[in-house]
Structures are given as structure tokens and as C-alpha cells.
Design a protein around this motif. Structure first.
Motif, PDB file in Angstrom:
ATOM      1  N   LEU A  22     -30.845  44.507 -13.112  1.00 53.45           N
ATOM      2  CA  LEU A  22     -30.018  44.694 -12.226  1.00 53.45           C
ATOM      3  C   LEU A  22     -29.810  46.419 -12.124  1.00 53.45           C
ATOM      4  O   LEU A  22     -29.955  47.031 -13.093  1.00 53.45           O
ATOM      5  N   ASN A  23     -29.531  46.850 -11.280  1.00 56.54           N
ATOM      6  CA  ASN A  23     -28.920  48.217 -10.475  1.00 56.54           C
ATOM      7  C   ASN A  23     -27.743  48.770 -10.871  1.00 56.54           C
ATOM      8  O   ASN A  23     -27.814  49.313  -9.305  1.00 56.54           O
ATOM      9  N   PRO A  24     -26.300  48.392 -11.160  1.00 58.94           N
ATOM     10  CA  PRO A  24     -25.159  48.705 -10.090  1.00 58.94           C
ATOM     11  C   PRO A  24     -25.162  50.117 -10.204  1.00 58.94           C
ATOM     12  O   PRO A  24     -23.582  50.391  -9.631  1.00 58.94           O
ATOM     13  N   SER A  25     -25.565  51.853 -10.670  1.00 55.77           N
ATOM     14  CA  SER A  25     -25.209  52.575 -10.076  1.00 55.77           C
ATOM     15  C   SER A  25     -27.363  53.315 -10.382  1.00 55.77           C
ATOM     16  O   SER A  25     -27.847  52.633 -11.081  1.00 55.77           O
ATOM     17  N   THR A 149     -19.245  41.956 -21.263  1.00 54.98           N
ATOM     18  CA  THR A 149     -18.930  42.927 -22.075  1.00 54.98           C
ATOM     19  C   THR A 149     -19.067  44.320 -20.046  1.00 54.98           C
ATOM     20  O   THR A 149     -19.994  43.819 -19.266  1.00 54.98           O
ATOM     21  N   ASN A 150     -18.104  44.994 -20.904  1.00 53.96           N
ATOM     22  CA  ASN A 150     -18.374  46.605 -19.295  1.00 53.96           C
ATOM     23  C   ASN A 150     -18.951  47.699 -19.798  1.00 53.96           C
ATOM     24  O   ASN A 150     -19.033  48.028 -20.988  1.00 53.96           O
ATOM     25  N   ILE A 151     -19.444  48.085 -18.837  1.00 54.34           N
ATOM     26  CA  ILE A 151     -20.268  48.876 -18.314  1.00 54.34           C
ATOM     27  C   ILE A 151     -19.785  49.854 -17.653  1.00 54.34           C
ATOM     28  O   ILE A 151     -19.384  50.228 -16.800  1.00 54.34           O
ATOM     29  N   TYR A 152     -19.436  51.461 -17.825  1.00 52.29           N
ATOM     30  CA  TYR A 152     -19.085  52.359 -17.501  1.00 52.29           C
ATOM     31  C   TYR A 152     -19.749  53.726 -17.651  1.00 52.29           C
ATOM     32  O   TYR A 152     -20.659  53.894 -18.164  1.00 52.29           O
ATOM     33  N   ILE A 190      -7.861  52.504 -19.426  1.00 48.77           N
ATOM     34  CA  ILE A 190      -8.512  54.047 -19.552  1.00 48.77           C
ATOM     35  C   ILE A 190      -9.156  54.913 -18.378  1.00 48.77           C
ATOM     36  O   ILE A 190     -10.082  55.406 -18.379  1.00 48.77           O
ATOM     37  N   SER A 191      -9.478  54.648 -16.954  1.00 51.81           N
ATOM     38  CA  SER A 191      -8.527  55.098 -15.460  1.00 51.81           C
ATOM     39  C   SER A 191      -9.606  56.570 -16.066  1.00 51.81           C
ATOM     40  O   SER A 191      -9.995  56.624 -14.779  1.00 51.81           O
ATOM     41  N   ASP A 192      -8.205  57.133 -16.452  1.00 53.52           N
ATOM     42  CA  ASP A 192      -8.381  58.854 -16.533  1.00 53.52           C
ATOM     43  C   ASP A 192      -9.774  59.455 -17.139  1.00 53.52           C
ATOM     44  O   ASP A 192     -10.030  60.103 -16.695  1.00 53.52           O
ATOM     45  N   PHE A 193     -10.411  58.687 -18.208  1.00 52.88           N
ATOM     46  CA  PHE A 193     -11.983  58.863 -18.582  1.00 52.88           C
ATOM     47  C   PHE A 193     -12.705  58.283 -18.048  1.00 52.88           C
ATOM     48  O   PHE A 193     -13.939  59.032 -18.745  1.00 52.88           O
ATOM     49  N   VAL A 194     -12.954  57.329 -17.524  1.00 52.04           N
ATOM     50  CA  VAL A 194     -14.129  56.725 -17.556  1.00 52.04           C
ATOM     51  C   VAL A 194     -13.999  55.548 -16.090  1.00 52.04           C
ATOM     52  O   VAL A 194     -13.089  55.213 -15.758  1.00 52.04           O
ATOM     53  N   LYS A 195     -14.618  55.213 -15.483  1.00 53.04           N
ATOM     54  CA  LYS A 195     -15.535  54.176 -14.188  1.00 53.04           C
ATOM     55  C   LYS A 195     -15.771  53.158 -14.079  1.00 53.04           C
ATOM     56  O   LYS A 195     -16.654  52.941 -15.113  1.00 53.04           O
ATOM     57  N   LEU A 196     -14.929  51.998 -13.975  1.00 56.10           N
ATOM     58  CA  LEU A 196     -16.484  50.634 -14.725  1.00 56.10           C
ATOM     59  C   LEU A 196     -17.464  50.820 -13.836  1.00 56.10           C
ATOM     60  O   LEU A 196     -16.889  50.843 -12.434  1.00 56.10           O
ATOM     61  N   TYR A 214     -24.682  54.059 -22.698  1.00 54.13           N
ATOM     62  CA  TYR A 214     -23.808  53.521 -22.250  1.00 54.13           C
ATOM     63  C   TYR A 214     -22.250  53.890 -22.907  1.00 54.13           C
ATOM     64  O   TYR A 214     -22.603  52.619 -23.631  1.00 54.13           O
ATOM     65  N   PHE A 215     -21.625  53.947 -21.953  1.00 48.95           N
ATOM     66  CA  PHE A 215     -20.482  53.784 -22.734  1.00 48.95           C
ATOM     67  C   PHE A 215     -19.833  52.193 -22.567  1.00 48.95           C
ATOM     68  O   PHE A 215     -19.705  51.678 -20.836  1.00 48.95           O
ATOM     69  N   HIS A 216     -19.613  51.630 -23.176  1.00 52.58           N
ATOM     70  CA  HIS A 216     -19.632  50.084 -23.168  1.00 52.58           C
ATOM     71  C   HIS A 216     -18.071  48.813 -24.147  1.00 52.58           C
ATOM     72  O   HIS A 216     -17.565  49.977 -24.714  1.00 52.58           O
TER      73      HIS A 216
END
Length: 286
Positions: A22-25, A149-152, A190-196, A214-216
């Protein structure tokens, strides 16, 4: 999807797994593998039988862990090396690794910021870092109180010299420092620092694999640890990572590690409480 059905030494891992890329970005590549274990219920039964061997985790994981048996660890390493060779192509030999059974159970009033803020699993030194791959296998079913698990991706250059020194980030730096001194929760904004970028959904016996740089973070809601929900529906997983010995450029600014990585403590010793020999006697893993 790539199907691995060639003859391999896998016994615990399903030999006919299908690996979904998968390539989400543009900068993020992750993998999902359904039905990864041949006998997941046997594995879960083994976990429950040995749950008394779970220990406090000394890292920033908000829960407890138990080191995985060596045969399971070796098969997961082989699988991750296959994926790295074909896709990520990180150079070097394995320098550090850890694989264990995990359960999040830390109460909200015991949390600190690093328990709930997205993080990387690279091994950082003063002038370089060691990177690798991480894996999570879900031994739990979907639940309203937890996710996968969330990737940011960063909105700002977090934890770099620029973040700490550039005046244009001063307000966000102040906000981050204030968070370290206040009560936090699993529902932290945490929306000011990272994007889901991507959310791995929980599915029993599904594995997810991603780069350690990757931030997670685990997708946990406050309700999970309230009213004993974490006891009624535990979020059991197998988690692990491999870290390669190739030195990579690092912008990490507030590193606490010694630059002499020959003295870096083997991560496996963190979880050794003397019960691992008993665990390795399990009929399933011999």
C-alpha cells in the motif's frame, strides 16, 4: 499482491501468505498480510497460558510485553528480510531486534506524553541513526474502544534542530513542552504536529509492516482502559522490529544515546526476566 508460495522453512507462518503493498502517500509504503499465522488460536492460547510472564515495558509503549519464543522471532525476521530485499532495500546487517507479545493497559492517570505521542522506532545516536522495519500482528478482533496502528507524516520538522531553534516554530515548541508537563490521554489532539496518513484496521491474524522511521502510534481510545474494558477485551498483539547496522543521516536533535553504538544495550535484555527458557519449552514452538 505478491503471493509467497515457494518452499520455505516457515512452520508458524503460513507459507501461502499474500503480501499487499500500500502507498497511502508519496513517501509512505506499508504492507498488510492477512492470515499470517498457521495456528493463530494456538498462539493466542499460548499467550494466555503464559500471561504471568508479561512485564512492564521500559520503552514508551503504554503497556506490558513478554518476549516471543526464538522460533517465532526467526520466522518473522526471515519474512521481514524478504520484504526489505524486494521493496525497502535498506542496506546492512541486523544490529538489534525485538519481538514480543504485547498488551496495552496503562491507565490514563499514569500516561506521559511519550506514551501517546506518535514516535519513530529508529535507534538514534548523536550523529547518525540506525533504521529498520517494524511489524504488528493483531491477536484481537475489532472493537469500538481500540483500533489498529496509525501512520503519520509531520506537519513540521519534529525533534530536529530546526524545530527547537527556528522562531517560526516557537509557539508549537511551547505547546509541545506544555504537553510534557500536563495530564495527557489516549485521545490527545496531535493535529498541530502531524497528519494522519493511514490507519491499519484491526483484523484477527493480520500483520502490518512499515518502516521504523515513520511516525506511528497505536489507535487507542480512552474508553479502552476505563471500566476494565481492557480486561474484558484485551488488545493482544505480537510486535517487533529489526534494526540494520548501516549508519544513516539523522536530523534528530535531542538524542540521549551515546554516539558509540558498540556500547548500545541489546534491546532483548530489557525483557529478560528469567522465564524465557520455560516459554521456549512450549510444544507449539519446538
Amino acid at each position: 499482491k505478491k503471493k509467497y508460495n515457494k518452499k520455505r522453512k516457515f512452520k508458524i507462518i503460513n507459507k501461502k501468505i499474500k503480501i499487499k503493498k500500500l502507498n497511502p502517500s508519496k513517501n509512505i509504503t506499508v504492507f498488510e498480510i492477512k492470515n499470517i499465522l498457521n495456528k493463530p488460536n494456538h498462539c493466542l492460547k499460548f499467550l494466555l497460558k503464559n500471561e504471568r510472564s508479561f512485564n512492564f515495558d521500559p520503552s514508551y509503549y503504554p503497556g506490558i510485553r513478554m518476549e516471543a519464543p526464538i522460533k517465532l522471532k526467526n520466522e518473522l525476521i526471515e519474512l521481514m528480510l524478504l520484504i526489505n530485499k524486494k521493496y525497502y532495500k535498506i542496506k546492512g546487517n541486523i544490529r538489534e531486534s525485538f519481538f514480543g507479545f504485547s498488551k496495552i493497559d496503562k491507565p490514563i492517570d499514569k500516561l506521559d506524553l511519550l506514551n501517546v505521542f506518535p514516535h519513530k522506532d529508529c535507534v538514534e545516536f548523536k550523529n547518525h541513526k540506525k533504521s529498520g522495519l517494524a511489524i504488528v500482528i493483531y491477536l484481537c478482533n475489532p472493537n469500538n474502544n481500540y483500533g489498529g496502528t496509525n501512520i503519520y507524516e509531520e506537519k513540521i520538522p519534529l525533534f530536529t534542530k530546526e524545530f527547537y531553534k527556528d522562531k517560526k516554530y516557537s509557539k508549537l515548541l511551547e505547546k509541545y513542552n506544555n504537553l510534557k508537563n500536563t495530564k495527557v490521554s489516549y485521545d490527545l489532539d496531535i493535529s498541530d504536529f502531524v497528519k494522519l496518513i493511514f490507519n491499519f484496521k484491526v483484523e484477527f491474524n493480520k500483520a502490518v509492516i512499515y518502516r521504523t522511521n515513520y511516525f506511528h502510534r497505536a489507535d487507542i481510545k480512552n474508553k479502552y482502559v476505563q471500566n476494565n474494558n481492557h480486561l474484558k477485551n484485551p488488545r493482544y498483539t505480537i510486535t517487533g522490529f529489526i534494526c540494520f547496522d548501516k549508519k544513516l543521516k539523522s536530523n534528530f536533535y535531542d538524542s540521549f544515546n551515546n554516539d558509540d553504538d558498540d556500547n548500545f544495550e541489546n534491546l532483548n535484555t530489557w525483557y529478560n526476566d528469567g522465564t524465557e527458557n520455560e516459554i521456549l519449552k512450549s510444544k507449539y514452538y519446538l
